[in-house]
Design a protein around this motif. Sequence first.
Motif, PDB file in Angstrom:
ATOM      1  N   SER A  30     -15.825  -7.420   8.058  1.00 43.51           N
ATOM      2  CA  SER A  30     -16.608  -6.180   8.059  1.00 43.51           C
ATOM      3  C   SER A  30     -15.718  -4.939   7.991  1.00 43.51           C
ATOM      4  O   SER A  30     -16.193  -3.822   8.177  1.00 43.51           O
ATOM      5  N   GLY A  31     -14.422  -5.145   7.744  1.00 42.82           N
ATOM      6  CA  GLY A  31     -13.502  -4.016   7.609  1.00 42.82           C
ATOM      7  C   GLY A  31     -12.709  -3.707   8.858  1.00 42.82           C
ATOM      8  O   GLY A  31     -12.030  -2.681   8.926  1.00 42.82           O
ATOM      9  N   GLY A  46     -14.428  -1.577  12.124  1.00 39.42           N
ATOM     10  CA  GLY A  46     -15.238  -1.987  10.986  1.00 39.42           C
ATOM     11  C   GLY A  46     -16.727  -1.893  11.263  1.00 39.42           C
ATOM     12  O   GLY A  46     -17.185  -1.151  12.144  1.00 39.42           O
TER      13      GLY A  46
END
Length: 144
Positions: A30-31, A46
């Motif tokens: 998700s970053g 994220g």
Amino acid sequence: MPLLLRALKYARAGPYSAVGVLLGVLILLSGGTWRSWRGTLEFGGGGFGRLVSRMPQPLRFSAMTLGHVILGVDTAALADLRPHEHVHVRQYERWGPLFLPAYLLSSLVQLLRGRNPYRENHFERQAFALAPARRAMQRDPGRG
């Protein structure tokens, strides 16, 4: 610390650490970011951090520990709460697979007594009490 004793502590917390690593992979996807810190893996930020930050108050958290894995909403929360979360790591090592049921039971008992199930939880009270000492030791490793 003898290698065998250290291995046993990691093994006792292992099932929860495995769940934490799986969630950590989702955070990365998700970053989010990760780092290793004194025997733990920290994941945070994220989309995970944004999602948790928007949760309703009873479910929202800044950081949580699963075995030797610490999940946080961002790197600032991980850094700030590191001493507190490392107390929980030691609790997982001590209690092994019984930690989460004992933690939940402690919260339930406090809820039934009309108290705050988080702040009055035995394990949280211990972490709040020991975290300032750990934070001081991080600033001055010669202390303690």
